[in-house]
Design a protein around this motif. Structure first.
Motif, PDB file in Angstrom:
ATOM      1  N   GLU A 136      -8.348   2.139   6.721  1.00 36.05           N
ATOM      2  CA  GLU A 136      -8.818   1.020   7.537  1.00 36.05           C
ATOM      3  C   GLU A 136      -7.632   0.176   8.016  1.00 36.05           C
ATOM      4  O   GLU A 136      -7.559  -0.225   9.179  1.00 36.05           O
ATOM      5  N   LEU A 137      -6.705  -0.097   7.121  1.00 38.29           N
ATOM      6  CA  LEU A 137      -5.561  -0.937   7.456  1.00 38.29           C
ATOM      7  C   LEU A 137      -4.613  -0.253   8.437  1.00 38.29           C
ATOM      8  O   LEU A 137      -3.939  -0.927   9.222  1.00 38.29           O
ATOM      9  N   SER A 138      -4.584   1.069   8.416  1.00 38.60           N
ATOM     10  CA  SER A 138      -3.697   1.790   9.343  1.00 38.60           C
ATOM     11  C   SER A 138      -4.130   1.620  10.789  1.00 38.60           C
ATOM     12  O   SER A 138      -3.351   1.875  11.711  1.00 38.60           O
ATOM     13  N   ARG A 139      -5.375   1.174  10.992  1.00 38.88           N
ATOM     14  CA  ARG A 139      -5.886   0.971  12.348  1.00 38.88           C
ATOM     15  C   ARG A 139      -5.586  -0.430  12.882  1.00 38.88           C
ATOM     16  O   ARG A 139      -5.891  -0.732  14.031  1.00 38.88           O
ATOM     17  N   LEU A 140      -5.003  -1.293  12.051  1.00 40.57           N
ATOM     18  CA  LEU A 140      -4.665  -2.638  12.502  1.00 40.57           C
ATOM     19  C   LEU A 140      -3.551  -2.579  13.545  1.00 40.57           C
ATOM     20  O   LEU A 140      -2.724  -1.663  13.535  1.00 40.57           O
ATOM     21  N   PRO A 141      -3.489  -3.556  14.446  1.00 41.72           N
ATOM     22  CA  PRO A 141      -2.369  -3.609  15.392  1.00 41.72           C
ATOM     23  C   PRO A 141      -1.035  -3.684  14.658  1.00 41.72           C
ATOM     24  O   PRO A 141      -0.946  -4.271  13.583  1.00 41.72           O
ATOM     25  N   VAL A 163       1.354  -5.666   6.700  1.00 44.18           N
ATOM     26  CA  VAL A 163       0.554  -5.479   5.493  1.00 44.18           C
ATOM     27  C   VAL A 163       1.493  -5.439   4.288  1.00 44.18           C
ATOM     28  O   VAL A 163       2.433  -4.641   4.252  1.00 44.18           O
ATOM     29  N   ILE A 164       1.244  -6.305   3.327  1.00 45.86           N
ATOM     30  CA  ILE A 164       1.992  -6.330   2.072  1.00 45.86           C
ATOM     31  C   ILE A 164       1.119  -5.702   0.994  1.00 45.86           C
ATOM     32  O   ILE A 164      -0.020  -6.132   0.776  1.00 45.86           O
ATOM     33  N   ALA A 165       1.616  -4.667   0.329  1.00 42.92           N
ATOM     34  CA  ALA A 165       0.884  -4.023  -0.756  1.00 42.92           C
ATOM     35  C   ALA A 165       1.130  -4.803  -2.044  1.00 42.92           C
ATOM     36  O   ALA A 165       2.277  -5.060  -2.412  1.00 42.92           O
ATOM     37  N   ILE A 166       0.041  -5.178  -2.723  1.00 45.84           N
ATOM     38  CA  ILE A 166       0.128  -6.023  -3.921  1.00 45.84           C
ATOM     39  C   ILE A 166      -0.490  -5.270  -5.101  1.00 45.84           C
ATOM     40  O   ILE A 166      -1.672  -4.936  -5.087  1.00 45.84           O
ATOM     41  N   LEU A 167       0.330  -4.991  -6.100  1.00 45.10           N
ATOM     42  CA  LEU A 167      -0.169  -4.361  -7.321  1.00 45.10           C
ATOM     43  C   LEU A 167      -0.589  -5.478  -8.271  1.00 45.10           C
ATOM     44  O   LEU A 167       0.251  -6.134  -8.899  1.00 45.10           O
ATOM     45  N   THR A 168      -1.889  -5.749  -8.336  1.00 46.08           N
ATOM     46  CA  THR A 168      -2.409  -6.851  -9.145  1.00 46.08           C
ATOM     47  C   THR A 168      -2.542  -6.443 -10.608  1.00 46.08           C
ATOM     48  O   THR A 168      -2.418  -5.269 -10.962  1.00 46.08           O
ATOM     49  N   LYS A 169      -2.797  -7.430 -11.461  1.00 46.88           N
ATOM     50  CA  LYS A 169      -3.057  -7.214 -12.892  1.00 46.88           C
ATOM     51  C   LYS A 169      -1.891  -6.524 -13.588  1.00 46.88           C
ATOM     52  O   LYS A 169      -2.090  -5.710 -14.507  1.00 46.88           O
ATOM     53  N   ALA A 182       2.683   2.929  -2.847  1.00 43.85           N
ATOM     54  CA  ALA A 182       3.572   3.090  -1.690  1.00 43.85           C
ATOM     55  C   ALA A 182       3.209   4.316  -0.859  1.00 43.85           C
ATOM     56  O   ALA A 182       3.414   4.333   0.364  1.00 43.85           O
ATOM     57  N   SER A 183       2.640   5.335  -1.518  1.00 41.46           N
ATOM     58  CA  SER A 183       2.315   6.577  -0.810  1.00 41.46           C
ATOM     59  C   SER A 183       1.132   6.434   0.137  1.00 41.46           C
ATOM     60  O   SER A 183       0.875   7.317   0.957  1.00 41.46           O
ATOM     61  N   LEU A 184       0.406   5.302   0.046  1.00 41.35           N
ATOM     62  CA  LEU A 184      -0.804   5.136   0.847  1.00 41.35           C
ATOM     63  C   LEU A 184      -0.531   4.667   2.268  1.00 41.35           C
ATOM     64  O   LEU A 184      -1.435   4.705   3.109  1.00 41.35           O
ATOM     65  N   GLY A 185       0.666   4.158   2.546  1.00 43.06           N
ATOM     66  CA  GLY A 185       0.899   3.652   3.897  1.00 43.06           C
ATOM     67  C   GLY A 185       2.300   3.135   4.081  1.00 43.06           C
ATOM     68  O   GLY A 185       3.125   3.135   3.152  1.00 43.06           O
ATOM     69  N   ASP A 186       2.578   2.699   5.295  1.00 37.89           N
ATOM     70  CA  ASP A 186       3.880   2.147   5.649  1.00 37.89           C
ATOM     71  C   ASP A 186       3.794   0.624   5.544  1.00 37.89           C
ATOM     72  O   ASP A 186       3.504  -0.066   6.517  1.00 37.89           O
ATOM     73  N   PHE A 187       4.037   0.096   4.348  1.00 38.51           N
ATOM     74  CA  PHE A 187       3.845  -1.320   4.086  1.00 38.51           C
ATOM     75  C   PHE A 187       5.124  -2.104   4.333  1.00 38.51           C
ATOM     76  O   PHE A 187       6.235  -1.610   4.098  1.00 38.51           O
ATOM     77  N   ALA A 188       4.947  -3.355   4.761  1.00 33.14           N
ATOM     78  CA  ALA A 188       6.107  -4.213   4.994  1.00 33.14           C
ATOM     79  C   ALA A 188       6.804  -4.549   3.679  1.00 33.14           C
ATOM     80  O   ALA A 188       8.031  -4.678   3.636  1.00 33.14           O
ATOM     81  N   GLU A 189       6.049  -4.717   2.612  1.00 28.45           N
ATOM     82  CA  GLU A 189       6.573  -5.036   1.287  1.00 28.45           C
ATOM     83  C   GLU A 189       5.644  -4.431   0.245  1.00 28.45           C
ATOM     84  O   GLU A 189       4.472  -4.177   0.513  1.00 28.45           O
ATOM     85  N   ILE A 190       6.178  -4.245  -0.965  1.00 26.99           N
ATOM     86  CA  ILE A 190       5.360  -3.848  -2.107  1.00 26.99           C
ATOM     87  C   ILE A 190       5.776  -4.739  -3.266  1.00 26.99           C
ATOM     88  O   ILE A 190       6.965  -4.833  -3.588  1.00 26.99           O
ATOM     89  N   VAL A 191       4.801  -5.417  -3.900  1.00 24.09           N
ATOM     90  CA  VAL A 191       5.142  -6.355  -4.967  1.00 24.09           C
ATOM     91  C   VAL A 191       4.096  -6.304  -6.076  1.00 24.09           C
ATOM     92  O   VAL A 191       2.897  -6.354  -5.805  1.00 24.09           O
ATOM     93  N   PRO A 192       4.530  -6.165  -7.351  1.00 21.28           N
ATOM     94  CA  PRO A 192       3.596  -6.282  -8.463  1.00 21.28           C
ATOM     95  C   PRO A 192       3.463  -7.743  -8.862  1.00 21.28           C
ATOM     96  O   PRO A 192       4.442  -8.498  -8.867  1.00 21.28           O
ATOM     97  N   ALA A 229       9.731  -6.078  -1.521  1.00 22.17           N
ATOM     98  CA  ALA A 229      10.477  -5.831  -0.280  1.00 22.17           C
ATOM     99  C   ALA A 229      10.796  -4.356  -0.170  1.00 22.17           C
ATOM    100  O   ALA A 229       9.923  -3.511  -0.251  1.00 22.17           O
ATOM    101  N   SER A 230      12.057  -4.001  -0.029  1.00 19.15           N
ATOM    102  CA  SER A 230      12.413  -2.608   0.226  1.00 19.15           C
ATOM    103  C   SER A 230      12.706  -1.853  -1.055  1.00 19.15           C
ATOM    104  O   SER A 230      13.409  -0.845  -1.047  1.00 19.15           O
TER     105      SER A 230
END
Length: 336
Positions: A118-123, A128-134, A152-162, A179-180
């Motif tokens: 769904e998010l890959s269809r966004l402009p 999109v920042i991927a957030i690993l919660t809990k 990280a394998s799910l998409g091309d995210f601007a950042e990934i943060v736990p 970040a990167s």
């Protein structure tokens, strides 16, 4: 307050909207409350607790970040489920940055993959920042790293943060990646949260320059009637059977000051209807001799009095609205 760029070219103030999206029970509401610093969204261990977009406002010296907590995005089985998904999709189209939440204590699954699609269809202009919660629930650094790689394998995210919105903190030395992929803040022993400030900085950095959107000190734009109904629903969700949360709806019929009360002893009469779909569910909510409903009223009244700042007489009535989740007319009557 100036919202123009400083001499270094950076805006002196940013303001805008960030949306948290994820599958049901991914920790979105808990994260929203932690960042705002107070309770603006109800939480529960049951999926699909959140039923509409809830705004919480984070005030900073350099920014005003408006967080929009949304229902869990899922494959719907009822008309209510479809309408909840519509709320999420409408919100995604209106925000400046999206936070994709996935819990660290569960492997990436089909629900996460569905949302990533769904998010890959966004402009492209919507980061999109991927957030690993809990993250507090994963003590093993290797296991946490594996979850980050899965996410990280799910998409091309601007950042990934736990992150962890609640304690206890993980053992010192566990990696934080944002970040990167550079090392992030490490979790200090005894801390009640982890990397919330990092996440807030990442979200704020993607807001446009502009003045505050809400008055200073305002923490949500939710109407009091809606918040009261949500507090009653939260109390009613405690300790019920697995199928019941989806069948509970709460409507505040009226809130009126009690007449003929002295000015120094006000009392607010709050009349609330709790709707379920079947008579058997009504019996569950009421409990033997009304014991469960009394307990719900006690818990909810304390929260409502704290919210409104006044003593409350809470009148709860449980009613049956047969199959309301699938009935368009009843959904409209219940506010969906």
């Amino acid at each position: 307050m100036s919202d123009g760029p400083d001499p270094a070219g950076e805006p002196s103030f940013r303001s805008g909207f960030a949306c948290f999206v994820g599958r049901p029970n991914a920790g979105k509401s808990t994260l929203t409350n932690a960042l705002v610093g107070t309770k603006v969204a109800i939480t529960s261990g049951r999926p699909q607790t959140t039923r509409h977009a809830i705004r919480g406002i984070v005030h900073r010296e350099d920014a005003q970040l408006v967080l929009v907590d949304t229902p869990g995005l899922h494959r719907p089985r009822t008309l209510l489920g479809q309408r909840l998904n519509d709320v999420v999709r409408a919100t995604l189209s209106e925000v400046d940055v999206v936070g994709f939440c996935a819990p660290a204590d569960e492997p990436v699954g089909r629900g996460d993959q569905f949302i990533a699609q769904e998010l890959s269809r966004l402009p492209k202009r919507t980061p999109v920042i991927a957030i690993l919660t809990k993250a507090d629930k994963v003590a093993d650094p290797d296991r946490l790293g594996a979850r980050l790689l899965e996410l990280a394998s799910l998409g091309d995210f601007a950042e990934i943060v736990p992150v962890s919105a609640v304690g206890p903190a993980r053992a010192q030395g566990s990696p934080g990646i944002h970040a990167s992929g550079s090392p992030g803040e490490r979790s200090p022993g005894g801390s009640a949260a982890y990397q919330l400030d990092v996440l807030a900085d990442l979200l704020v950095a993607r807001l446009p320059a502009g003045p505050p959107l809400y008055p200073d000190g305002e923490l949500t734009d939710e109407p009091e009637l809606v918040m009261v109904a949500e507090l009653v629903r939260e109390a009613a969700l405690e300790g019920v059977r697995d199928e019941l949360p989806h069948s509970l709806a709460v409507v505040v019929e009226e809130m009126l000051p009690r007449e003929d009360r002295p000015a120094d002893r006000p009392l607010l009469d709050v009349h609330v209807n709790v709707f379920v779909e079947r008579p058997s569910q009504k019996a569950i909510v009421i409990g033997a001799g009304g014991s469960r409903l009394k307990d719900v009223g006690t818990r909810a009244r304390g929260q409502i009095e704290a919210l409104l700042g006044t003593p409350v007489f809470l009148d709860l009535r449980v009613k049956v609205a047969k199959d309301w989740q699938r009935d368009p007319k009843q959904l409209r009557r219940l506010g969906f």
